[in-house]
Design a protein around this motif. Sequence first.
Motif, PDB file in Angstrom:
ATOM      1  N   LYS A 264       0.828  -1.181  -0.151  1.00  0.00           N
ATOM      2  CA  LYS A 264       0.121  -0.161   0.029  1.00  0.00           C
ATOM      3  C   LYS A 264       0.822   1.152  -0.100  1.00  0.00           C
ATOM      4  N   ILE A 265       0.557   2.199  -0.982  1.00  0.00           N
ATOM      5  CA  ILE A 265       1.229   3.558  -0.902  1.00  0.00           C
ATOM      6  C   ILE A 265       0.586   4.413   0.088  1.00  0.00           C
ATOM      7  N   THR A 266       1.258   5.116   0.804  1.00  0.00           N
ATOM      8  CA  THR A 266       0.654   5.967   1.788  1.00  0.00           C
ATOM      9  C   THR A 266       1.657   7.254   1.894  1.00  0.00           C
ATOM     10  N   SER A 267       1.100   8.293   2.391  1.00  0.00           N
ATOM     11  CA  SER A 267       1.625   9.580   2.491  1.00  0.00           C
ATOM     12  C   SER A 267       1.909  10.090   3.983  1.00  0.00           C
ATOM     13  N   PRO A 268       2.647  10.878   4.213  1.00  0.00           N
ATOM     14  CA  PRO A 268       2.986  11.327   5.722  1.00  0.00           C
ATOM     15  C   PRO A 268       1.566  11.823   6.435  1.00  0.00           C
ATOM     16  N   ASN A 269       0.718  12.223   5.675  1.00  0.00           N
ATOM     17  CA  ASN A 269      -0.670  12.647   6.534  1.00  0.00           C
ATOM     18  C   ASN A 269      -0.930  11.560   7.172  1.00  0.00           C
ATOM     19  N   SER A 270      -0.902  10.504   6.831  1.00  0.00           N
ATOM     20  CA  SER A 270      -1.617   9.154   7.378  1.00  0.00           C
ATOM     21  C   SER A 270      -0.638   8.607   8.219  1.00  0.00           C
ATOM     22  N   ARG A 271       0.450   9.075   8.565  1.00  0.00           N
ATOM     23  CA  ARG A 271       1.236   8.472   9.273  1.00  0.00           C
ATOM     24  C   ARG A 271       0.901   7.816  10.656  1.00  0.00           C
ATOM     25  N   ALA A 272       0.074   8.659  11.446  1.00  0.00           N
ATOM     26  CA  ALA A 272      -0.280   8.623  12.624  1.00  0.00           C
ATOM     27  C   ALA A 272      -1.192   7.449  12.745  1.00  0.00           C
ATOM     28  N   GLN A 273      -2.122   7.451  11.637  1.00  0.00           N
ATOM     29  CA  GLN A 273      -3.097   6.294  11.742  1.00  0.00           C
ATOM     30  C   GLN A 273      -2.300   4.925  11.319  1.00  0.00           C
ATOM     31  N   LEU A 274      -1.455   5.050  10.305  1.00  0.00           N
ATOM     32  CA  LEU A 274      -0.637   3.922  10.031  1.00  0.00           C
ATOM     33  C   LEU A 274       0.453   3.297  11.169  1.00  0.00           C
ATOM     34  N   ASN A 275       0.671   4.324  12.150  1.00  0.00           N
ATOM     35  CA  ASN A 275       1.753   4.077  13.163  1.00  0.00           C
ATOM     36  C   ASN A 275       0.770   3.156  14.065  1.00  0.00           C
ATOM     37  N   GLU A 276      -0.554   3.519  14.304  1.00  0.00           N
ATOM     38  CA  GLU A 276      -1.542   2.842  15.245  1.00  0.00           C
ATOM     39  C   GLU A 276      -1.706   1.281  14.792  1.00  0.00           C
ATOM     40  N   SER A 277      -1.917   1.058  13.494  1.00  0.00           N
ATOM     41  CA  SER A 277      -2.268  -0.164  12.974  1.00  0.00           C
ATOM     42  C   SER A 277      -0.959  -0.951  13.027  1.00  0.00           C
ATOM     43  N   ILE A 278       0.239  -0.404  12.836  1.00  0.00           N
ATOM     44  CA  ILE A 278       1.617  -1.083  13.042  1.00  0.00           C
ATOM     45  C   ILE A 278       1.661  -1.432  14.507  1.00  0.00           C
ATOM     46  N   ASP A 279       1.347  -0.810  15.318  1.00  0.00           N
ATOM     47  CA  ASP A 279       1.605  -1.023  16.635  1.00  0.00           C
ATOM     48  C   ASP A 279       0.867  -2.305  17.263  1.00  0.00           C
ATOM     49  N   LYS A 280      -0.139  -2.335  16.327  1.00  0.00           N
ATOM     50  CA  LYS A 280      -1.026  -3.495  16.864  1.00  0.00           C
ATOM     51  C   LYS A 280      -0.525  -4.936  16.413  1.00  0.00           C
ATOM     52  N   GLU A 281       0.094  -4.799  15.533  1.00  0.00           N
ATOM     53  CA  GLU A 281       1.103  -5.915  14.834  1.00  0.00           C
ATOM     54  C   GLU A 281       2.021  -6.116  15.813  1.00  0.00           C
ATOM     55  N   LEU A 282       2.832  -4.984  16.194  1.00  0.00           N
ATOM     56  CA  LEU A 282       4.113  -5.381  17.140  1.00  0.00           C
ATOM     57  C   LEU A 282       3.442  -5.843  18.547  1.00  0.00           C
ATOM     58  N   GLU A 283       2.367  -5.209  18.957  1.00  0.00           N
ATOM     59  CA  GLU A 283       1.579  -5.713  20.070  1.00  0.00           C
ATOM     60  C   GLU A 283       1.596  -7.254  19.961  1.00  0.00           C
ATOM     61  N   ALA A 284       1.357  -7.596  18.791  1.00  0.00           N
ATOM     62  CA  ALA A 284       0.684  -9.084  18.726  1.00  0.00           C
ATOM     63  C   ALA A 284       1.931  -9.947  18.676  1.00  0.00           C
ATOM     64  N   GLY A 285       3.319  -9.108  18.576  1.00  0.00           N
ATOM     65  CA  GLY A 285       4.463  -9.981  18.734  1.00  0.00           C
ATOM     66  C   GLY A 285       5.269  -9.780  17.273  1.00  0.00           C
ATOM     67  N   ARG A 286       4.797  -9.411  16.356  1.00  0.00           N
ATOM     68  CA  ARG A 286       5.338  -9.305  14.999  1.00  0.00           C
ATOM     69  C   ARG A 286       6.760  -8.311  15.087  1.00  0.00           C
ATOM     70  N   GLN A 287       7.387  -8.180  13.885  1.00  0.00           N
ATOM     71  CA  GLN A 287       8.480  -7.192  13.843  1.00  0.00           C
ATOM     72  C   GLN A 287       8.388  -6.525  12.421  1.00  0.00           C
ATOM     73  N   MET A 288       9.058  -5.310  12.384  1.00  0.00           N
ATOM     74  CA  MET A 288       8.908  -4.497  11.334  1.00  0.00           C
ATOM     75  C   MET A 288      10.501  -4.072  10.892  1.00  0.00           C
ATOM     76  N   PHE A 289      10.620  -4.026   9.614  1.00  0.00           N
ATOM     77  CA  PHE A 289      11.852  -3.454   9.139  1.00  0.00           C
ATOM     78  C   PHE A 289      11.308  -2.072   8.630  1.00  0.00           C
ATOM     79  N   VAL A 290      11.974  -0.839   8.844  1.00  0.00           N
ATOM     80  CA  VAL A 290      11.901   0.485   8.235  1.00  0.00           C
ATOM     81  C   VAL A 290      13.147   0.577   7.337  1.00  0.00           C
TER      82      VAL A 290
END
Length: 677
Positions: free
Chosen positions: A447-473
């Motif tokens: 999914k392409i996304t823009s800085p405007n939606s970063r807060a929203q994106l971070n929220e959904s990412i955090d759910k994944e991390l909370e579930a024990g997953r990991q992220m590459f940036v």
Amino acid sequence: MTLNDPITDLKGVGDELAKKLGVLGVHTVGELIDYYPRRYEDYSNIVKIGDIRPGIVTLQAKISSVTSRYVRRGMHITEALASDDTGSVRLTWFNQPYRAAGIKPGADYFISGEYALRRQRFSITNPSAELVSDFPVNTARIIPVYRVTKGLKSGQIRKLVREAVVQAKELPEHLPQWVLDDNNLIVYARAATQMHFPSGNKALELAKKRLGFEEVFELSLAALLNKQAVAHEKSLKVPFKQDLAKKFVSELPFKLTDAQRKVVWQIYQDLEKTQPMNRLIEGDVGSGKTVVAAMAALMAIEQGLQVALMAPTEILARQHADTLYRLLGSVGQADKVGLLIGGLKPKQKELAREKLASGEIQMIVGTHALITDKVDMHKLGLIVIDEQHRFGVDQRKKLQAKAGHMPHVLHMTATPIPRSLALTLYGELDVSILDELPPGRQQIATKITSPNSRAQLNESIDKELEAGRQMFVVCPLIADTETSGGLSAEEVYERVRKDFEGRSVGLLHGKMKSTDKEEAMQKFLNREYDILVSTTVIEVGVDVPNATIMLIEGAERFGLAQIHQLRGRVGRGAHQSYAYLMLEGSQAPSQRLRALETTTDGFKLAELDLQLRGPGAIYGTFQHGALDLRVAKLTDLKLIASARKAAQAFIDKKEPLKKYPRLESKVTALRAITNLN
Ligand code: ADP
Ligand code: MG
């Protein structure tokens, strides 16, 4: 003056200017002539003053009534009148006090610049003016525009190039005459001059055709000569044992794909010959190259030979060793597998080397550690190079030298090079393509996304991390500089630590020591980090099944093939995975980037990159910029075919390369870079 003369031999080039030219890779007169324009501006249309309209114009006129004065401190104005037989027009130069002295009253000039209304008067502001009797480079023609560097303008480069092509006017031809004749090519001197200062669009086309042909011809010739150089070498035969292959396949936890079957079969046929195998397997991320390599190794080991698999990082080498231990273990060969990497304890290394020398280890997996002097092989028959573009020619050669004779070589890459490019680059190789992914692979939601939606994106990412997953940036740059725009790994690392407070974040980039890099990666693998901020160094095939999110910052700055590789780092486990392509601002994403949302085929994406961005986009994923095709388009299949044919004819005619010194030196340099023997 010859092409090999240092650039300082050119009139007007002192040490300081030479330094700036050096930044552009120009050190000799020949390199300056090879410094082709990035684009052109057309000033060739000469208008009469009576017909002049606002905009960019070119006139042929005499200049008179020159005045020169300071209007106030720091503001100097030169004014003059340009006249032809239809009228006059005012010329104005700001802060160019030297102008007046350089103008010859009564002489004919070409004058180019913008005609516009300024302070209620029409005039041409800061025009270029050149004597018609000279060789004009800034006016009255299609003007070359160059890639510049600090303190060096396109106009200066233009003058230097003119000087060079005039001085070196006997620019020698370096292709054989019959090649020119057979392919309707213009001679080098004309092509080089026209490339910089074309007399028209048609002439420019002919220049590009000639120079583009030459590039592909040289690459092809280099590849063919590399191939010829080893034609007489002999490898040890590895007979195909059907029962063994069947047994191995039946023990696999999955069914081979048709593509894997086909490629394994091609390899088995190669191995049965004394002619050394030299095959490149191209397979998208996850297409299953490792098991193909294991099946090649299986037969060699059965024949009593040793196999060496070289990987670019220690982590990857460890993973491969584990995999091979398992795979070969299924046919009772586990104890033949060994690992040799810098990170082992000295004792372990010593032991591995001993077992290698004695032949007890038949399947050695390692990094560059394999090519140190201390390593002796007993009977090396097959070499497998994983992520081959990560290795230099010298490193591969050193490993080969351990064999004492020519081993069979299998190169593997996940960089999807379109076949036309692969053949031109590596004409000496046989290419196998794994163009099929094992069934049931999950799609990575992109999914392409823009800085405007970063807060929203971070929220959904955090759910994944909370579930024990990991992220590459992944970031396009390493360090914080004036132009990094917040996109460097260092800056992003700081931001991510704030955005995801309480999560552990690691940093990984190419400027770090290799032990630190390995450590950061290992910690991520061990789940000590939730998030790993890095540059493209993570591109290489490490498996982190628990990582499900790939966030790419400044996505437009990457090539499509590169992003495709990067997103292949996730989706390797059981969990649904995501790739987020972050734009730099709120602009609409390019069509190019959109293709990633809908296309999962690495080869299609590579082809698209090639069409949209040129070969540089693909080469960018290799380490050698020296291979950039600057004129030829790899989508020009006709030109490529004819150039390759000419290179083959050159070999068939047994033309001595020595007869063409410049061709020889260029081809020799290319051979060193591309050599895959
Ligand atoms: P790559 O081509 O990127 O190097 P790998 O060889 O690492 O891919 O394989 C990726 C994963 O796919 C591994 O876990 C491997 O066991 C698995 N795999 C390979 N071939 C098949 C197949 N035919 N069917 C199912 N899974 C496969
Ligand atoms: Mg791999």
